[in-house]
Write a protein that holds these residues in place. Sequence first.
Motif, short mmCIF file in Angstrom:
data_model
loop_
_atom_site.label_atom_id
_atom_site.label_comp_id
_atom_site.label_asym_id
_atom_site.label_seq_id
_atom_site.Cartn_x
_atom_site.Cartn_y
_atom_site.Cartn_z
N LYS A 198 0.82 -1.21 0.00
CA LYS A 198 0.00 0.00 0.00
C LYS A 198 0.86 1.26 0.00
CE LYS A 198 -4.09 0.45 2.20
NZ LYS A 198 -5.10 0.13 3.25
N GLU A 199 1.96 1.19 0.75
CA GLU A 199 2.87 2.35 0.76
C GLU A 199 3.45 2.60 -0.62
OE1 GLU A 199 5.98 3.19 3.65
OE2 GLU A 199 4.95 1.76 4.97
N PHE A 227 10.69 1.51 3.83
CA PHE A 227 9.29 1.72 4.20
C PHE A 227 9.16 1.89 5.70
CE2 PHE A 227 10.59 -2.56 3.42
CZ PHE A 227 10.33 -3.20 4.61
N SER A 228 8.07 2.46 6.12
CA SER A 228 7.92 2.78 7.54
C SER A 228 7.49 1.57 8.36
CB SER A 228 6.92 3.90 7.71
OG SER A 228 5.68 3.51 7.16
N LYS A 259 1.06 4.23 -2.87
CA LYS A 259 0.90 5.66 -2.59
C LYS A 259 2.05 6.43 -3.23
CE LYS A 259 -0.82 6.49 1.65
NZ LYS A 259 -0.57 6.63 3.10
N LYS A 260 3.27 5.89 -3.08
CA LYS A 260 4.47 6.54 -3.65
C LYS A 260 4.38 6.65 -5.16
CE LYS A 260 7.53 7.62 -0.52
NZ LYS A 260 8.21 8.92 -0.50
#
Length: 421
Positions: free
Chosen positions: A342-343, A414-415, A346-347
């Motif tokens: 998902k990250e 990634f976070s 978004k990027k």
Amino acid sequence: MIYFTKKIVESDIFGRLLKSNGMFIDREAMRHTYIPSELPHRVKEINNIASVMVPALRGETPSNIFIYGKSGTGKTAVTKFVGNQLINKGKETGKPVNFIYINCEIVDTQYRLLQNITNHFINEWSERVPFTGWPTDEVYTKLIKMIDKNGGVTVIILDEVDKLKGDGALYSLSRINSNLKNAKVSIVGISNDLRFTEILDPRVRSSLGEENMIFPPYDAGEIKDILEQRATIALKPNSVEDDVIPLCSALAAQEHGDARRALDLLRISAELAERENSKKISKKFVKLAQNKIEVDRVLEVVKTLPSQSKTIILSVLLQHRHNTKSGIAGAITPGEVYGIYKELCKKTRMDSLTQRRVADLISELDMLGIITARVISKGRYGRTREINISSSAEEILKILKEDEIFRSLTDYRFSGQTRLI
DNA sequence: CTTCCACAGGAAGGTCTGGCGG
DNA sequence: CCGCCAGACCTTCCTGTGGAAG
């Protein structure tokens, strides 16, 4: 002066490679497209096809044939082999036979099939059928005219006939004899899908399947004979260690007796041995070749994947790298993958899919052999799948980098890097 | 023994594309 | 050109489940 000699050396790179090349006598003979003068373990099949074809030499119409068999069972080689003999005998006896081979994976529409066959009869006086532009039925009329003018018997081989889009082409071809006054046409369909005729129009089915033939897979011993035969043509004497050919045969026999695979394996082993300037092909090179074939296959698949699937692979790779770096051994779960996925979406400003859909795409990647996803239970911590990447992780990453969207992301941190035990 | 996690994976329905017959 | 249909691709909603923890 020194500069000058250096230049000479550099410009003769091919000369040097040609000289150092020690393995092959005839590289082509190691490819599966090569038709040797003898086909081991296919005598029965050759005789069967030949006996169906023999009326052609008397100017009569041979029955149409349908040939089944998995990949690498010699279907194409045998039909081409019989075809060559047919052409030669026809010339000899003064009853020439037209033999047309078409691979329907390349020529896959009705128009292009008819165009291809028609252009086979073109001589310098008549115009060729263009790639596009004519109505299909006009091509068909032209084809009939050309065949009739040419006369005699024509045998048309349709290899990979199941790849043909729609059965219109097969229908018109199967009825072509009723439109001909002066000539005769016989069709040989080749397919590796046993259920192919079930989806055909019944009229086409009965017309094309006048004779049916099944090519069984080769067993390990038969593959060994084939390899030995080809090796003596293709390779210099004593360039293969004794246990290499049995190994290649055994490996290919595991893969449903695919002789094509065995040949590729031996050829690539030879190429790898050659590259290392080794005098002999040893088991080591077979192992390397097997790996190379597998890696190439995976990379080829990854290249052609849609970007959603590529993003998922990238997510798996990133999580995998993170885990290895921080010393967490083992597998990745779909939950983690979905978080990173998902990250990444978004990027890259891509729409992200639902977790359900991503789960299906993961299964798909599993079936393609790019990743493995095995269902396991972690007790209290849920029932999930354990995702692992195939060995060629670094190569896959390289391929993904070729994609504009992913270039900046292959080192992305990634976070969601925290992870519970 | 029961609980309960973190999904697996089935069912049904929506949206879009492309081929086909009229 | 239009309407129809099949099939690919997704979403939403759902029920099911192996086994460590309690």
